[in-house]
Enzyme design. Sequence first.
Site, PDB file in Angstrom:
ATOM      1  CE1 TYR A   1      24.841 -24.245 -26.700  1.00 23.91           C
ATOM      2  CE2 TYR A   1      25.861 -24.689 -24.576  1.00 23.91           C
ATOM      3  CZ  TYR A   1      25.310 -23.800 -25.477  1.00 23.91           C
ATOM      4  OH  TYR A   1      25.218 -22.472 -25.151  1.00 23.91           O
TER       5      TYR A   1
ATOM      6  NE  ARG B   1      29.329 -13.828 -31.188  1.00 21.45           N
ATOM      7  CZ  ARG B   1      28.682 -14.723 -30.425  1.00 21.45           C
ATOM      8  NH1 ARG B   1      28.677 -16.014 -30.713  1.00 21.45           N
ATOM      9  NH2 ARG B   1      27.998 -14.336 -29.375  1.00 21.45           N
TER      10      ARG B   1
ATOM     11  CE  LYS C   1      23.254 -20.923 -27.527  1.00 20.20           C
ATOM     12  NZ  LYS C   1      23.847 -20.432 -26.294  1.00 20.20           N
TER      13      LYS C   1
ATOM     14  CD  GLU D   1      22.410 -18.102 -29.029  1.00 15.78           C
ATOM     15  OE1 GLU D   1      21.474 -18.100 -28.218  1.00 15.78           O
ATOM     16  OE2 GLU D   1      23.605 -17.927 -28.681  1.00 15.78           O
ATOM     17  CG  ASP D   2      25.820 -17.439 -31.634  1.00 17.83           C
ATOM     18  OD1 ASP D   2      25.783 -16.910 -30.507  1.00 17.83           O
ATOM     19  OD2 ASP D   2      26.328 -18.543 -31.837  1.00 17.83           O
TER      20      ASP D   2
ATOM     21  CG  ASP E   1      21.551 -17.221 -25.197  1.00 17.18           C
ATOM     22  OD1 ASP E   1      21.301 -17.211 -23.991  1.00 17.18           O
ATOM     23  OD2 ASP E   1      22.190 -18.132 -25.765  1.00 17.18           O
ATOM     24  CG  ASP E   2      25.060 -14.551 -28.177  1.00 18.75           C
ATOM     25  OD1 ASP E   2      25.625 -15.588 -27.818  1.00 18.75           O
ATOM     26  OD2 ASP E   2      24.288 -14.497 -29.157  1.00 18.75           O
TER      27      ASP E   2
ATOM     28  CG  ASN F   1      31.547 -21.000 -25.663  1.00 20.54           C
ATOM     29  OD1 ASN F   1      32.173 -21.616 -24.824  1.00 20.54           O
ATOM     30  ND2 ASN F   1      30.481 -20.277 -25.379  1.00 20.54           N
TER      31      ASN F   1
END
Length: 564
Positions: free
Chosen positions: A103, A156, A174, A245-246, A268-269, A417
């Site tokens: 991760y 992203r 994830k 996600e992202d 999630d973000d 991150n």
Amino acid sequence: MSSSTPKPSLYTAYSGSALLETPLLNKGNAFIAEERQAFNLTGLLPPRYETIEEQVERAYMQYKSFDEAINKHIYLRAIQDNNETLFYRLLQQHLEEMIPIIYTPTVGDACEQFSDIYRSARGLFVSYQDRHQLDDVLRNATKRKVKVIVVTDGERVLGLGDQGIGGMGISIGKLSLYTACGGISPAYTLPVMLDVGTNNQELLNDPMYMGLRHKRIEGEEYDEFVDLFLQAVKRRWPEAIIQFEDFAQPNAMPLLNRYREKYCCFNDDIQGTAAVSVGTLLAACRSKDVKLSAQKIAFVGAGSAGCGIAEQVISQMVAEGISESQARKQVFMIDRFGLLTDTTPGLRDFQQVLVQRSDDIANWSFSGEFPNLLDVMHCAKPGILIGVSGQAGLFTEQVIRAMKKGCDTPIVFPLSNPSKQVEATPEQVIEWTDGDVIIATGSPFAPVTYNNKQYPIAQCNNSYIFPGIGLGVLAVKARLISDEMLRAASKTLAGASPLANTGKGGLLPPFTELAELSKTIAFNVAKVAQQQGLALDVDDEVLKQRIEANFWRPEYRQYKRISA
Ligand SMILES: NC(=O)C1=CN([C@@H]2O[C@H](COP(=O)(O)OP(=O)(O)OC[C@H]3O[C@@H](n4cnc5c(N)ncnc54)[C@H](O)[C@@H]3O)[C@@H](O)[C@H]2O)C=CC1
Ligand SMILES: CC(=O)C(=O)O
Ligand SMILES: [Mg+2]
């Protein structure tokens, strides 16, 4: 961790090399003599039987032979693609050491180098060119009964921008945590990469790049494609949880708003990050014996994560008894061009509701068109500073020292991150505050020693939240994922803070405790889903049993043969 009762035998029609090449079933040298005979494996494996413990020992020895994190990542991914049970057993035994490898931060390198380090297929590549046959694509998935999907379009990825097809790395990472920390069987998880092209010119120029070689599909065509994909998922696996996600800012919030009431999905973000951040902030406030609603809070980065956290902070402040308009006055969003105010042009709708009114900052002194971060430190004197900009180094010494002047024991969370994108390192923040600070980061950082005192660094990452959400939703077959369910996860996390509970230790429990914590999160999330009429109504004992029953453990089962 081992289950008390052995698992029942598993019946399979696979045999010979097909069995060894199926990572969910492969046991390598742990096939016993009878199985080797029954499944035509004799001669395909070295003769000696090995236990999973012995296999883990060898794998760990091999793992240790790699110096660079990316090579360790490649090695672990190879085990995952060869023998999933062994992969998760190895991970379970070395969780703290290996989470940064599978991760953040190393998964960031793996996404950036996805095509260069590509070894074998995992998950589903749903590409725009296949949009007319999505049912076929989904039918091709190697997993038949999918319960959790992590889907990205790679625009992203962490704070690394557009990684195109490399985004698959984050979906895989994830889901590894869903299994390692939330007990979701790997048989039920599916990483998905929606390949709509990339705007990353470097990737487009790279002869190794394995994704579609054109600019991103946008606008209506993009929306239609995502919609077709979600409809196909609904047809194939009607009860699956879908984790967005992202996705980049222009799509993240609109997709969530479009689908949150329609499918069992969450972003999630936006939502996972809000839940973990508010949980960690509550723990930090409790350890300082102050209320969150009494704080002023500055965000650097008014994007999906920043605005998601801000809204959840405001809800929490209101729950603590202040008015919504007062809560909004205490939240300061700073983006590229400075503080968001009611005169800032070009804001998205979710940013517009988080602006400061010009009247409220009329007596501030600042030189630019909008106050910058340092101006906010001087004029607002926030006690909390959160970084979700994806930009390294934005928390400068000047900023942190100015913040320290304006408040007691600042709470500073540089959450971007991977580690190389962090707004300031813990070491810097601790030094610039003379050690009087509460800190949490998004990626893992080693404890810092300053003036003979050791500071453990909490990892405020949405990975504390989503495994428990998944486990809870599956336990009661929740139809949707509501804000209240996420808030239950957040509250549970806050309640598990060693520092807030005992005055000692980390702000968050260590990752090694996450599997147990996920069960408690699951229980509390499921209860809220039941109260909201979104889920099966089973009593508490049954709910606990269902959570335990759903919690997969990396142990081999004995196989019995069925004819093909
Ligand atoms: N710790 C955690 O669990 C999580 C951390 N993140 C991190 O947060 C970061 C942002 O993620 P998102 O909000 O989804 O991205 P986003 O792209 O929606 O938002 C980032 C925002 O930062 C702004 N920004 C860029 N440069 C800036 C500067 N110099 N000063 C102020 N603002 C600036 C951008 O204009 C944008 O509005 C990423 O690095 C990501 O890794 C995101 C989700 C979870
Ligand atoms: C942790 C996470 O989801 C991110 O950085 O995007
Ligand atoms: Mg993310």
